[in-house]
Design an enzyme around this catalytic site. Structure first.
Site, PDB file in Angstrom:
ATOM      1  N   GLY A 108     -39.828  19.498  -7.100  1.00  0.00           N
ATOM      2  CA  GLY A 108     -40.274  20.409  -8.157  1.00  0.00           C
ATOM      3  C   GLY A 108     -41.050  21.551  -7.539  1.00  0.00           C
ATOM      4  N   GLN A 123     -46.967  28.410  -7.076  1.00  0.00           N
ATOM      5  CA  GLN A 123     -47.000  27.885  -5.701  1.00  0.00           C
ATOM      6  C   GLN A 123     -46.415  28.881  -4.690  1.00  0.00           C
ATOM      7  OE1 GLN A 123     -45.413  23.822  -7.034  1.00  0.00           O
ATOM      8  NE2 GLN A 123     -46.692  23.276  -5.286  1.00  0.00           N
ATOM      9  N   CYS A 154     -47.576  16.886  -3.207  1.00  0.00           N
ATOM     10  CA  CYS A 154     -47.599  18.280  -3.662  1.00  0.00           C
ATOM     11  C   CYS A 154     -47.292  19.170  -2.470  1.00  0.00           C
ATOM     12  CB  CYS A 154     -48.975  18.615  -4.244  1.00  0.00           C
ATOM     13  SG  CYS A 154     -49.067  20.302  -4.882  1.00  0.00           S
ATOM     14  N   LEU A 155     -46.367  20.107  -2.679  1.00  0.00           N
ATOM     15  CA  LEU A 155     -45.999  20.996  -1.575  1.00  0.00           C
ATOM     16  C   LEU A 155     -47.165  21.889  -1.178  1.00  0.00           C
ATOM     17  CD1 LEU A 155     -42.379  21.916  -2.720  1.00  0.00           C
ATOM     18  CD2 LEU A 155     -43.060  20.239  -0.984  1.00  0.00           C
ATOM     19  N   HIS A 179     -46.889  17.077 -13.625  1.00  0.00           N
ATOM     20  CA  HIS A 179     -47.467  17.649 -12.391  1.00  0.00           C
ATOM     21  C   HIS A 179     -47.243  19.165 -12.379  1.00  0.00           C
ATOM     22  CE1 HIS A 179     -48.015  17.374  -7.799  1.00  0.00           C
ATOM     23  NE2 HIS A 179     -47.496  18.587  -7.969  1.00  0.00           N
ATOM     24  N   GLU A 180     -46.026  19.594 -12.755  1.00  0.00           N
ATOM     25  CA  GLU A 180     -45.703  21.035 -12.683  1.00  0.00           C
ATOM     26  C   GLU A 180     -46.412  21.817 -13.796  1.00  0.00           C
ATOM     27  OE1 GLU A 180     -44.455  21.898 -10.031  1.00  0.00           O
ATOM     28  OE2 GLU A 180     -43.541  20.027  -9.355  1.00  0.00           O
ATOM     29  N   HIS A 240     -49.770  22.593 -12.735  1.00  0.00           N
ATOM     30  CA  HIS A 240     -49.840  23.773 -11.850  1.00  0.00           C
ATOM     31  C   HIS A 240     -49.956  25.058 -12.673  1.00  0.00           C
ATOM     32  CE1 HIS A 240     -49.386  22.522  -7.694  1.00  0.00           C
ATOM     33  NE2 HIS A 240     -48.293  21.811  -7.928  1.00  0.00           N
TER      34      HIS A 240
END
Ligand code: K1U
Ligand code: ZN
Length: 179
Positions: A46, A51, A94-95, A136-137, A140
């Site tokens: 994702g 990000q 998480c990236l 999660h997204e 963000h």
């Protein structure tokens, strides 16, 4: 193909609240393409637009397993319109916080309303990994990171580690650089 740089903790832009998308125009479609290029390259399952430094309410996702055909999904202006009372614990990564994983408890099932790339309003009922990932997204998009859902002790420890690495100009979790 445009793989963009991913913002890494403690970059302050990760704490911004992203703006809703108005018109789905060529700039939005190009941003979505860049997001998929960046997400697949990372690799991740994702990505939220912030990000890659774009504070727009856009999420890309692909939960297909390695041996399955790609299943790209785009969520524009996603909103949680329903959450189950029961919770599910899932290990998250998480990236923007590379190579740090921790278990997080979130509602086990959610209903999400969003626009697709044609501007059509859609709703999905999500459970399992899809429910975890979309929550999660959406976090963000609101400047929330998964470490905000873990203990303060663990959170402070990971923030300290990434802050120190940023000051030294040494990436955390870059295995090649560690060797
Ligand atoms: O938003 C992000 O930072 C992406 C993140 C999404 C996510 C993963 C796990 C639980 C919740 C949300 C990632 O993609 S981390 C990388 C990852 O999980 C993965 C990468 C390659 C193959 C399989 C998983
Ligand atoms: Zn993340």
């Amino acid at each position: 193909m445009a793989v963009r740089d991913i913002l890494i903790l403690p970059d302050k832009r990760l704490r911004l609240e992203s703006e809703p998308v108005g018109k789905i125009d060529s700039a939005v479609r190009k941003l979505v393409e860049d997001m998929f290029d960046t997400m697949y390259e990372a690799p991740g399952i994702g990505l939220a637009a912030i990000q890659i430094g774009e504070p727009r309410r856009i999420v890309t996702m692909d939960l297909a397993k390695k041996d399955e055909p790609k299943q790209p999904q785009v969520f524009i202006n996603p909103e949680l319109v329903g959450t189950s009372g029961d919770k599910n614990i899932h290990e998250e990564g998480c990236l923007s916080i590379p190579e740090y994983y921790e278990e997080v408890a979130r509602p086990a099932a959610v209903k999400v309303r969003y626009l697709d790339l044609d501007g059509k309003q859609r709703e999905i009922d999500a459970d399992g990994l899809l429910a975890t990932c979309i929550q999660h997204e959406i976090d963000h998009l609101n400047g929330v990171l998964f470490i905000d859902h873990i203990s303060k002790l663990k959170r402070d420890r990971v923030i300290k580690k990434f802050t120190k690495a940023a000051k030294l100009g040494k990436p955390v979790g870059n295995r090649a650089a560690d060797e």
